[in-house]
Design a protein around this motif. Structure first.
Motif, mmCIF file in Angstrom:
data_model
loop_
_atom_site.group_PDB
_atom_site.id
_atom_site.type_symbol
_atom_site.label_atom_id
_atom_site.label_comp_id
_atom_site.label_asym_id
_atom_site.label_seq_id
_atom_site.Cartn_x
_atom_site.Cartn_y
_atom_site.Cartn_z
ATOM 1 N N VAL A 1 0.870 -1.173 0.000
ATOM 2 C CA VAL A 1 0.000 0.000 0.000
ATOM 3 C C VAL A 1 0.906 1.221 0.000
ATOM 4 O O VAL A 1 1.803 1.347 0.837
ATOM 5 C CB VAL A 1 -0.888 0.030 1.274
ATOM 6 C CG1 VAL A 1 -1.730 1.305 1.306
ATOM 7 C CG2 VAL A 1 -1.778 -1.202 1.347
ATOM 8 N N GLU A 2 0.674 2.113 -0.967
ATOM 9 C CA GLU A 2 1.498 3.318 -1.056
ATOM 10 C C GLU A 2 0.641 4.509 -0.665
ATOM 11 O O GLU A 2 -0.501 4.608 -1.142
ATOM 12 C CB GLU A 2 1.935 3.468 -2.505
ATOM 13 C CG GLU A 2 3.264 4.153 -2.684
ATOM 14 C CD GLU A 2 3.633 4.099 -4.166
ATOM 15 O OE1 GLU A 2 4.370 3.173 -4.541
ATOM 16 O OE2 GLU A 2 3.140 4.956 -4.926
ATOM 17 N N PHE A 3 1.154 5.374 0.187
ATOM 18 C CA PHE A 3 0.332 6.524 0.580
ATOM 19 C C PHE A 3 1.168 7.777 0.766
ATOM 20 O O PHE A 3 2.378 7.712 1.006
ATOM 21 C CB PHE A 3 -0.459 6.212 1.856
ATOM 22 C CG PHE A 3 0.380 5.847 3.063
ATOM 23 C CD1 PHE A 3 0.826 4.543 3.237
ATOM 24 C CD2 PHE A 3 0.709 6.795 4.023
ATOM 25 C CE1 PHE A 3 1.584 4.198 4.353
ATOM 26 C CE2 PHE A 3 1.449 6.460 5.138
ATOM 27 C CZ PHE A 3 1.899 5.158 5.307
ATOM 28 N N GLU A 4 0.463 8.928 0.606
ATOM 29 C CA GLU A 4 1.120 10.228 0.803
ATOM 30 C C GLU A 4 0.739 10.757 2.169
ATOM 31 O O GLU A 4 -0.434 10.757 2.534
ATOM 32 C CB GLU A 4 0.649 11.224 -0.256
ATOM 33 C CG GLU A 4 1.169 10.917 -1.642
ATOM 34 C CD GLU A 4 0.218 11.388 -2.737
ATOM 35 O OE1 GLU A 4 -0.570 12.317 -2.482
ATOM 36 O OE2 GLU A 4 0.260 10.773 -3.821
ATOM 37 N N GLN A 5 1.759 11.153 2.911
ATOM 38 C CA GLN A 5 1.471 11.693 4.249
ATOM 39 C C GLN A 5 2.493 12.789 4.552
ATOM 40 O O GLN A 5 3.706 12.536 4.430
ATOM 41 C CB GLN A 5 1.577 10.589 5.301
ATOM 42 C CG GLN A 5 1.020 10.982 6.653
ATOM 43 C CD GLN A 5 1.275 9.919 7.704
ATOM 44 O OE1 GLN A 5 2.331 9.274 7.686
ATOM 45 N NE2 GLN A 5 0.340 9.733 8.613
ATOM 46 N N GLY A 6 1.995 13.963 4.919
ATOM 47 C CA GLY A 6 2.898 15.074 5.268
ATOM 48 C C GLY A 6 3.888 15.372 4.167
ATOM 49 O O GLY A 6 5.054 15.670 4.436
ATOM 50 N N GLY A 7 3.477 15.294 2.914
ATOM 51 C CA GLY A 7 4.334 15.681 1.792
ATOM 52 C C GLY A 7 5.285 14.585 1.325
ATOM 53 O O GLY A 7 6.017 14.777 0.361
ATOM 54 N N SER A 8 5.323 13.449 2.007
ATOM 55 C CA SER A 8 6.206 12.381 1.486
ATOM 56 C C SER A 8 5.404 11.126 1.155
ATOM 57 O O SER A 8 4.290 10.918 1.662
ATOM 58 C CB SER A 8 7.317 12.070 2.489
ATOM 59 O OG SER A 8 6.760 11.863 3.746
ATOM 60 N N VAL A 9 5.978 10.305 0.310
ATOM 61 C CA VAL A 9 5.320 9.074 -0.097
ATOM 62 C C VAL A 9 5.871 7.931 0.743
ATOM 63 O O VAL A 9 7.083 7.776 0.907
ATOM 64 C CB VAL A 9 5.572 8.782 -1.601
ATOM 65 C CG1 VAL A 9 4.939 7.451 -2.014
ATOM 66 C CG2 VAL A 9 5.007 9.908 -2.451
ATOM 67 N N ARG A 10 4.976 7.148 1.314
ATOM 68 C CA ARG A 10 5.396 6.064 2.188
ATOM 69 C C ARG A 10 4.688 4.776 1.794
ATOM 70 O O ARG A 10 3.813 4.779 0.929
ATOM 71 C CB ARG A 10 5.085 6.433 3.648
ATOM 72 C CG ARG A 10 5.615 7.810 4.007
ATOM 73 C CD ARG A 10 5.165 8.251 5.347
ATOM 74 N NE ARG A 10 5.799 7.456 6.407
ATOM 75 C CZ ARG A 10 5.555 7.630 7.694
ATOM 76 N NH1 ARG A 10 4.687 8.528 8.072
ATOM 77 N NH2 ARG A 10 6.159 6.903 8.597
ATOM 78 N N GLY A 11 5.057 3.694 2.453
ATOM 79 C CA GLY A 11 4.417 2.440 2.085
ATOM 80 C C GLY A 11 4.354 1.476 3.252
ATOM 81 O O GLY A 11 5.027 1.666 4.278
ATOM 82 N N LEU A 12 3.494 0.496 3.131
ATOM 83 C CA LEU A 12 3.456 -0.600 4.100
ATOM 84 C C LEU A 12 3.022 -1.870 3.360
ATOM 85 O O LEU A 12 2.508 -1.812 2.247
ATOM 86 C CB LEU A 12 2.531 -0.274 5.277
ATOM 87 C CG LEU A 12 1.065 0.066 5.009
ATOM 88 C CD1 LEU A 12 0.232 -1.176 4.744
ATOM 89 C CD2 LEU A 12 0.486 0.800 6.223
ATOM 90 N N SER A 13 3.271 -3.001 4.010
ATOM 91 C CA SER A 13 2.881 -4.283 3.407
ATOM 92 C C SER A 13 1.755 -4.895 4.229
ATOM 93 O O SER A 13 1.675 -4.678 5.449
ATOM 94 C CB SER A 13 4.034 -5.286 3.417
ATOM 95 O OG SER A 13 5.233 -4.649 3.112
ATOM 96 N N ALA A 14 0.917 -5.681 3.561
ATOM 97 C CA ALA A 14 -0.171 -6.358 4.275
ATOM 98 C C ALA A 14 -0.540 -7.649 3.551
ATOM 99 O O ALA A 14 -0.470 -7.719 2.321
ATOM 100 C CB ALA A 14 -1.396 -5.445 4.349
#
Ligand SMILES: Cc1cc2nc3c(=O)[nH]c(=O)nc-3n(C[C@H](O)[C@H](O)[C@H](O)COP(=O)(O)OP(=O)(O)OC[C@H]3O[C@@H](n4cnc5c(N)ncnc54)[C@H](O)[C@@H]3O)c2cc1C
Length: 386
Positions: free
Chosen positions: A143-156
């Motif tokens: 899952v890729e998401f934008e938070q506070g101006g940066s792009v981040r990710g997590l796995s599930a």
């Protein structure tokens, strides 16, 4: 949180349905993340929702109903009729042996009650996180998401889309009814006494739902009339509403601010695919005529949580897991969609022969207790109810 963070279940969208799923997974021991685009779990939404009796039971099991009950208005009778034609049906809670056929609540109050229970659910709550892409896979998805101006990710292991269906690409079928709902609260001369109305007019259905001391109005309007109706001043609006609804509740005295929602039937081509399940409006967005949308979505969340409790986490998103979820939801979801669509299409047509048939059908339903009870049970517990 780093991009290596791994969860059993990642819920994209912490609206009422996504939040309910996280709460239903409370005692599962699973690592659950909820990603919500808004900065906080709160909603300023003018909708009033009719909650079925089955929904009240689920909310009670989620531990949410007690907080919501003071803001919910019991629907004790539902009066179903068509404008200018004979035939009506009256559904009554006492005939069904229940205190209420359902409850009306403001969307914001429902959401607040769910949001208050979220912190206790043990999920990782990630707010201000707009998911921009999902890459589901058997095994671990991303899952890729934008938070506070940066792009981040997590796995599930399992990605659950509960984003309302508007934000991420995906194949959908759309049926545009060419209608919008104008909604607002209205005051009537006669108190509601727990009575809701579903009134079918050639221009589309209108519903009055008891909410507090007022009624919540859902007035289906052909798209080309929306601008005119929204531009009316309050007195003109009330005058036209009176003409369309009639005088069963005496005069309409006042109307609150109006909002508009376009009405379409949107269904996801695939409710489940390897590593991913869609629930709530992300799976099916319905016309509000039968008040089924959230009720169906909550049952999606409830049964998905049941599946997660029945299977080992390694099986999440795999073929047996997805088949079990599909099997549990198929009849209810298909029935809910079909019932809503048939109501919209059947009652929108003003051919004399059809309106006579509708009148007869309403009268017959009113006179045949078993038919009436069967219909009321479906409204209360879903179409799969006998
Ligand atoms: C006029 C009207 C009347 C209705 N009346 C009834 C009724 O009487 N009874 C009933 O049962 N239903 C009713 N409904 C339907 C009901 O409102 C919806 O079914 C319900 O709100 C859907 O909830 P949801 O959580 O699936 O989606 P939403 O309420 O749309 O929530 C989605 C959440 O996901 C978040 N989100 C979106 N995109 C992203 C992203 N990319 N990343 C992270 N987060 C994201 C959003 O911020 C939001 O919080 C009505 C609808 C309308 C329009």
């Amino acid at each position: 949180m780093s991009s290596n963070d791994t969860f059993d279940i990642a819920i994209v969208g912490g609206g009422p349905v996504g939040a309910a799923l996280a709460i239903a997974l409370r005692d599962s021991g699973l690592a659950v993340a909820v990603l919500e685009a808004k900065q906080e779990f709160a909603a300023r939404d003018p909708r009033a929702l009719a909650l079925a009796e089955g929904t009240r039971l689920i909310l009670a099991r989620l531990g949410v109903w007690d907080a919501l009950a003071p803001h919910a208005t019991a629907i004790e009778t539902i009066h179903v009729s068509q404008r200018g034609r004979i035939g009506r049906a009256l559904l009554e809670a006492r005939d069904m042996g229940v205190p209420a056929l359902g409850y009306t609540t403001a969307y914001g109050d429902l959401y607040q009650a769910l949001a208050a229970a979220l912190p206790e659910a043990g999920a990782t709550l990630i707010t201000g996180a707009r998911v921009s892409a999902v890459r589901p896979a058997a095994g671990l998805g991303l899952v890729e998401f934008e938070q506070g101006g940066s792009v981040r990710g997590l796995s599930a292991r399992l990605i659950v889309l509960a984003d309302g269906g508007k934000s991420l690409p995906g194949a959908v079928k759309i049926k545009d009814y060419g209608q919008s709902a104008i909604i607002c609260t209205v005051q009537t001369e006669v108190g509601h006494g727990g009575r809701a109305y579903e009134r079918f007019t050639p221009a589309g259905p209108m519903a009055l739902l008891p909410l507090g001391d007022d009624y919540a109005l859902v007035w289906t309007t052909a798209n080309d009339l929306v601008e005119t109706r929204m531009a009316w001043d309050e007195a003109t609006f009330l005058e036209h509403l009176q003409a369309a609804f009639g005088d069963r509740q005496g005069r309409f005295l006042a109307a609150g601010p109006r909002s508009v929602f376009p009405l379409r039937l949107v269904t996801a081509s695939a409710v489940a695919e390897p590593g991913l399940v869609r629930i709530g409006n992300a799976a099916q967005t319905l016309h509000p005529v039968a008040g089924q949308g959230f009720n169906l979505g909550l049952r999606d969340a409830w049964w998905l949580a049941e599946c997660a409790l029945d299977f080992p986490r390694e099986a999440f998103g795999g073929p047996e897991f997805l088949a079990a979820y599909r099997k549990r939801r198929r009849a209810d979801v298909r029935g809910g969609i079909a019932m809503t669509d048939i109501l919209v299409e059947l009652f929108a047509n003003d051919l004399p022969v059809l309106s006579q048939a509708r009148g007869l059908a309403l009268t017959a339903m009113d006179m045949l207790p078993l038919v009436k009870q069967s219909f009321a049970r479906k409204m209360m517990f879903g179409v799969q109810a006998w």
